[in-house]
Each structure stands twice: as C-alpha cells, then as structure tokens.
Design a protein around this motif. Structure first.
Motif, short mmCIF file in Angstrom:
data_model
loop_
_atom_site.label_atom_id
_atom_site.label_comp_id
_atom_site.label_asym_id
_atom_site.label_seq_id
_atom_site.Cartn_x
_atom_site.Cartn_y
_atom_site.Cartn_z
N THR A 196 12.97 69.22 -14.60
CA THR A 196 13.47 69.56 -15.65
C THR A 196 13.35 70.91 -16.20
O THR A 196 11.57 70.94 -16.39
CB THR A 196 13.47 68.29 -16.29
N ALA A 242 20.87 62.83 -16.43
CA ALA A 242 20.07 62.45 -15.85
C ALA A 242 18.38 61.11 -16.02
O ALA A 242 18.90 60.32 -14.93
CB ALA A 242 18.72 63.48 -14.77
N ASN A 243 18.99 61.07 -17.30
CA ASN A 243 18.51 60.43 -18.02
C ASN A 243 19.09 58.86 -17.60
O ASN A 243 18.53 57.22 -17.66
CB ASN A 243 17.30 60.55 -19.36
N GLY A 267 15.55 71.38 -20.70
CA GLY A 267 17.03 70.06 -21.49
C GLY A 267 18.05 70.01 -20.15
O GLY A 267 18.92 69.88 -19.48
N ILE A 268 17.65 71.57 -19.20
CA ILE A 268 18.60 71.57 -17.62
C ILE A 268 17.34 70.43 -16.85
O ILE A 268 16.28 70.49 -16.14
CB ILE A 268 19.02 72.41 -17.37
N THR A 269 18.36 69.15 -15.80
CA THR A 269 17.47 68.77 -14.87
C THR A 269 18.46 69.33 -13.41
O THR A 269 19.42 69.19 -13.47
CB THR A 269 17.71 67.45 -14.84
N THR A 270 17.41 70.03 -12.58
CA THR A 270 17.83 70.05 -11.80
C THR A 270 17.16 69.26 -10.23
O THR A 270 16.67 69.37 -10.26
CB THR A 270 17.23 71.73 -11.35
N LYS A 325 13.20 66.38 -8.32
CA LYS A 325 13.93 66.51 -9.53
C LYS A 325 12.86 66.84 -10.95
O LYS A 325 11.65 67.22 -10.34
CB LYS A 325 13.81 65.35 -9.33
N ASP A 328 22.70 71.22 -11.30
CA ASP A 328 21.86 70.96 -12.73
C ASP A 328 22.92 69.78 -13.40
O ASP A 328 24.32 71.04 -13.62
CB ASP A 328 22.67 72.59 -13.11
N GLU A 380 19.59 67.26 -19.06
CA GLU A 380 18.39 65.72 -19.09
C GLU A 380 18.49 64.46 -19.13
O GLU A 380 19.28 63.73 -19.07
CB GLU A 380 17.37 66.72 -19.87
N HIS A 381 19.13 64.84 -20.67
CA HIS A 381 19.71 63.49 -21.11
C HIS A 381 21.05 62.66 -19.80
O HIS A 381 21.01 60.80 -19.57
CB HIS A 381 20.49 63.26 -22.37
#
Lengths: 359, 222
Positions: free
Chosen positions: A306, A334-335, A309-312, A304, A328, A331-332
């Motif tokens: 980030t 994913a959180n 703002g983009i989490t891969t 994982k 992708d 981020e929010h």
C-alpha cells in the motif's frame, strides 16, 4: 503554437516530431540521456540539429532547408534551466531587470508584478545564494516570463528541490500556467509529474519521439511495447486474437476475453496487450454484482503493498502457467474485503480497458 | 637612495599590468571557450616563462630584439631607436615574462563560470558582448584583479630578464632590483637594505589587497 521537426544522426541521434498548442503544457518524458534537454536547447537556439524545422507562433525559428537559424536572442524563449542558472552576482530584482532591459517591448511588466505572479514579493533585494531551492525556481520562472516569451521551456525544474517543496511548486505552476497564453514544454523523467501537470505527454527514447497524446492515452493506450516500457505499463503480455461468432476476442491461455476497441487487428494474430492495474475490478465476495460476468478471472494474491491510499495486489492467475497481473484498488476496498496474501480472489478485466498493441 | 630606479620600476610594472589586462582577458577568454586539440600546447607556451630561467628567456628576447630581427628592425624603422636596451624593449619583455601571471588567474575564474549562466543570459536576450561585460566579467573579477596585481608585483621584482635585455641605463632601464644589485656590489649596504625593505613592503601590500578583495568578493558572490 509550436511545430517542431528535428533530424540528426550525430553526435546524438534525433528523430523528433512534436506540436504544442498555445496555452498547452506538453511534457517530454523519457530516461536520462534520451535527448529531452537537447530538444529544449534546439528550441531555444542554444543548439541546432542537422536537419529540421521549428516554427513558433507563425514565425520560422529554424529551417535547415532555408538555412534559417535564429539566435537565442532573436527567439523569444522563456527558459528555466535545471539548476535555474540565476546570475549569482545580481540580486533577484536585477536578475529580472536585466531581462526586461534586454530589448524594447511594449507593455513590459514590472519586476514587482513578475515577483507577485510567482508569489515572491519582499525578496527582491536578496541574492540567489540567500534563497531556498523553491524560491530560486520562482525567480527563474519570473526571469523567464520577463522575456515576454512566445514559449516557456522548463528543463526538469523540480529535480533540484526536496519532495515537500516540489508538491507546493506543482500546485503553483499549475495555477500560474492558466494565465499563460503560450505553449509550455516541461522536461521530466518523472511520469507522475508529467501526468499530473501536462495536457499532453510526448514519450522520447534514444532521441526519438515514440508517441504524443493526452496523459491517459499515452499511459493506458501506449502505441507499442517500447512506449509501454517507457511509461512503465505494468500488465504487458501477449495473446492470440480469435474469431468468435464473427466477433474478435482475445485468447489468453484458457481465457477468452471480450474486447472494446479492436482497431485494425485481425483474427489469428499474435499480439501484445495491456490493461491498467486500476481497470481490473475486484469481485466482492459478500455481494456479487452483475459486472462479474465481464472477462472474469481468478487467482491467488501473492503480494500486497500500500502506498498513499492505493493498494497494489500482485495476482497469480489460475490456469496460466503462473502468469501474474497487477491490480490497484483503494486501500479501504482492500481492507473491507480483507485481502490477504495467499488468498484466492476473482476479478474482472474491463473490456474497454484491454488495449492491444501490434509490436 | 635611487628614486629614479623606483620610478622606472613602478612605471614599468604599471604599464605592464595595464597592458596585460586586455591581452590576458582576450587570451584567457579564447582558451576558456576553445576545446581544440592544441589548447594544451598554447597554454604550455604561455606558462613557459614561469618555469624558464629568466636568463634563458632574456637571451631569446635579446636575440629577438636584435636590429636584424623582424621585431627589432620594425621597431627601428618606426622609432629610429633600438628595441634592446630601451624602456620599450623592457616593457615588451615584461609582457612576455608576466603573461602567465595575467592569463592563468583569469582563465581559471572564467572556467569556473557555469556555461548555463552564459546561455541563460543569451536566452534573456543579452547580446554576446553584453553577456561578457555584465555577466562573465563581473563573475571573473576576482581572477582579473589577481591577474593585475600579480603581474604588477612580478614585473616589479623582475631581475634576470631586465639585466639581459635592458642593461643598466639610469632612468631608462635601471629598475629597483638592478639598483639593489648594484648597491650590494658597491658595498652600499644601507641603500641596498632600504630599497629591499621598500620593495618587500610594496609586494606585501599588493598581495594583501588580492587576498582581502578575493575573500570579500567570494562571500558576497558565493
């Protein structure tokens, strides 16, 4: 409009075919040494290919069959060189004035107007060595526009400036180009830069144009695996097409996916397919929605990361012999879903986003 | 004091450096643009007078200027005079002798100009001639000045070649360096010293001009 067709065997192989409409920005992308700069040099007349044809704004600039080959002075090309190539012994205004004076053209803009266009008023008397990289690029663009060109050529214009300046210059170029009624060609090896600025992308590899289209089309619907490789498509793998109740579906390991567009593909054919990491949807654990029935898969999060703002997420898909897919998501998201390495999650592959490639 | 010798020397040096301006520019421009295999050999031939003993160069020039040779006989038929032991012969020899000092600095400064600048000028609509006079020549100016001054100073101090092909004819081929040599042989120490000091001063001033100019120029351009 520019129409171009170049063929050459030596010293660099060229097999290039592209078009660029008036007011359109075409990005030539490809690795270093792919022949991008050579194409620009051919358009500007600094170099010519063994065979081919270049037409700009209805005028034939180069036609090997007619032995027609206009000099750079005869073509009206606004060229921004990679290192800007400003004349070091001349002030900013002289750099531009020389171009304005080079030939008689009606309705010539003044040096002041050109400098205003590139947000560089007040620096007319400076010398190139007294300017920052970004300012030098603006002068180079002003000088190119002073030519009153029929095409604007930009050879990696952002490679010589730092990242912060680059972002500013992207915005400026994007604003400037709206006023320019000419084809524009940008050479870059940066895909993000191309996708951000260009209307059309043309992928070039080893002197050959592989695919031209809108950024979305080229990035997410590459013509074949070599384009996919050049545009850094991340989920490329192979599968089998099957006939399921007279509907073409994709059989990948134990999964069977419904498809959007299938094109000319037939059943019982092994093909390559890809899906944009942004088109893999996460199933929310708390509130399952209807969309979860569309090509569902589950897998373990193995990595994982980030960035801005983009989490891969790197996902090892179950029952596939440890095959991985990347997705992708903001981020929010994913959180909020508390995605952690080692956890099992379920996702959906959007049927419309599954893109099939023959080779 | 042999003022006549000074006159001959200054006239010869000025004429040589001025004639070498177009010649040096043309050769240097040609060499800077060419990439053919024999380029090294041509550069070597041009640089040869730099390493050759002046007497050797003088000998070959003397043979070449003989009335039976092509050069000597052509000059003879045109002017009715012999080329060897004349001011014209001295001038011709000086052109060969000082050629490396004219070509090398111009060549080096032309080579330093990024090729994109020339191409940018073409794309800006400037013709090849305009590009040369407005872009390349101003950028190569430090090299051109150096070439002029060095060939002037070098011609001024030339001795061996002059002795071989010019001899020692007052007002025609007797240069300062020959006059100094004569004075020493005639035990006229005072005259030899004065002339040597003047020559030293002229050389120092000319070389200083080059360094001052090039330093100032490099600041404003780079």
């Amino acid at each position: 409009m520019l129409t171009l067709n170049l063929q050459q065997a030596k010293p660099i192989t060229l097999d290039v075919e592209l078009t660029c409409q008036t007011g359109e920005l075409l990005a030539l992308v490809g690795p270093s040494g792919a022949g991008k700069t050579t194409i620009l040099r051919c358009i500007s007349g600094l170099q010519s290919s063994q065979q081919g044809f270049i037409e700009c704004k209805g005028k034939i600039w180069f036609d090997s069959s007619q032995a027609e080959n206009m000099t750079p002075q005869q073509r009206r090309v606004g060229m921004v060189f990679q290192n800007y190539a400003l004349f070091p012994h001349l002030s900013v205004s002289k750099n531009i004035q020389f171009t304005l004076d080079a030939d008689q053209q009606p309705n010539k803009p003044s040096v002041g107007q050109l400098l205003e266009k590139v947000n560089l008023t007040g620096l007319a008397d400076r010398y190139p060595n007294q300017l920052s990289g970004g300012q030098q690029q603006r002068v180079a663009i002003a000088r190119a526009l002073a030519r009153q060109p029929e095409i604007l050529l930009l050879d990696e214009p952002f490679s010589a400036v730092d990242k912060v300046t680059r972002r500013k210059l992207y915005l400026e170029l994007n604003a400037l180009r709206r006023d320019l009624a000419m084809p524009m060609i940008l050479v870059t090896h940066d895909l993000d830069e191309a996708a951000m600025l260009a209307d059309q992308i043309c992928v070039i590899h080893q002197g050959k144009t592989l695919q031209q289209g809108t950024p979305d089309h080229v990035l997410y619907k590459p013509k074949n695996t070599s384009v996919a490789k050049q545009v850094d498509a991340r989920n490329v793998t192979s599968a089998m097409l099957i006939d399921d109740d007279s509907q073409l579906k994709l059989k990948w390991h134990n999964y069977v996916f419904t498809l959007g567009e299938v094109g000319d593909f037939k059943a019982n054919q092994t093909i390559n397919w890809t899906i944009s990491p942004a088109k893999i949807l996460l199933h929310q654990r708390v509130r399952p929605s209807r969309g979860t029935r569309e090509n569902p898969l589950s897998g373990i999060v193995v990595n994982k990361m980030t960035l801005r703002g983009i989490t891969t997420i790197q996902l090892e898909i179950e029952h596939t012999n440890r095959q991985q897919l990347q997705m992708d998501l903001p981020e929010h998201v994913a959180n909020r879903n508390q995605l952690q390495v080692g956890e099992k999650i379920s996702v959906s592959l959007l049927a419309d986003a599954i893109h099939l490639m023959a080779d | 004091m042999d003022w006549q010798a000074f006159e001959v020397s200054i006239k010869l040096a000025l004429l040589t450096s001025l004639s070498l301006l177009p010649i040096g520019l043309a050769i240097a421009y040609f060499l800077a643009k060419s990439t053919f295999v024999g380029r090294g050999a041509i550069e070597a031939i041009i640089t040869l007078p730099l390493v050759l003993p002046p007497t050797v160069l003088g000998y070959f020039l003397l043979v070449g200027m003989d009335n039976n040779s092509f050069l000597g006989s052509t000059f003879m038929s045109l002017t009715g005079e012999t080329l060897a032991f004349s001011f014209a012969g001295l001038w011709f020899a000086s052109l060969i002798y000082s050629l490396p000092f004219a070509v090398q600095p111009i060549l080096r400064s032309l080579e330093q100009i990024a090729p994109e600048l020339r191409e940018a000028a073409w794309c800006s609509g400037l013709s090849k001639w305009k590009t040369f006079f407005k872009i390349e020549l101003p950028l190569a100016l430090p090299g051109v000045i150096t070439a002029m001054v060095l060939s002037f100073a070098h011609t001024l101090g030339e001795f061996g070649v002059v002795l071989m092909i010019g001899g020692n004819i007052a007002g025609e081929t007797r240069t300062v360096s020959i006059a100094i040599y004569d004075s020493v042989l005639a035990f006229e120490q005072q005259q030899a010293q004065t002339m040597s000091l003047i020559l030293l001063l002229i050389s120092f001033i000319t070389i200083s001009i080059v360094y001052t100019f090039n330093r100032r120029n490099s600041r404003s351009v780079l």
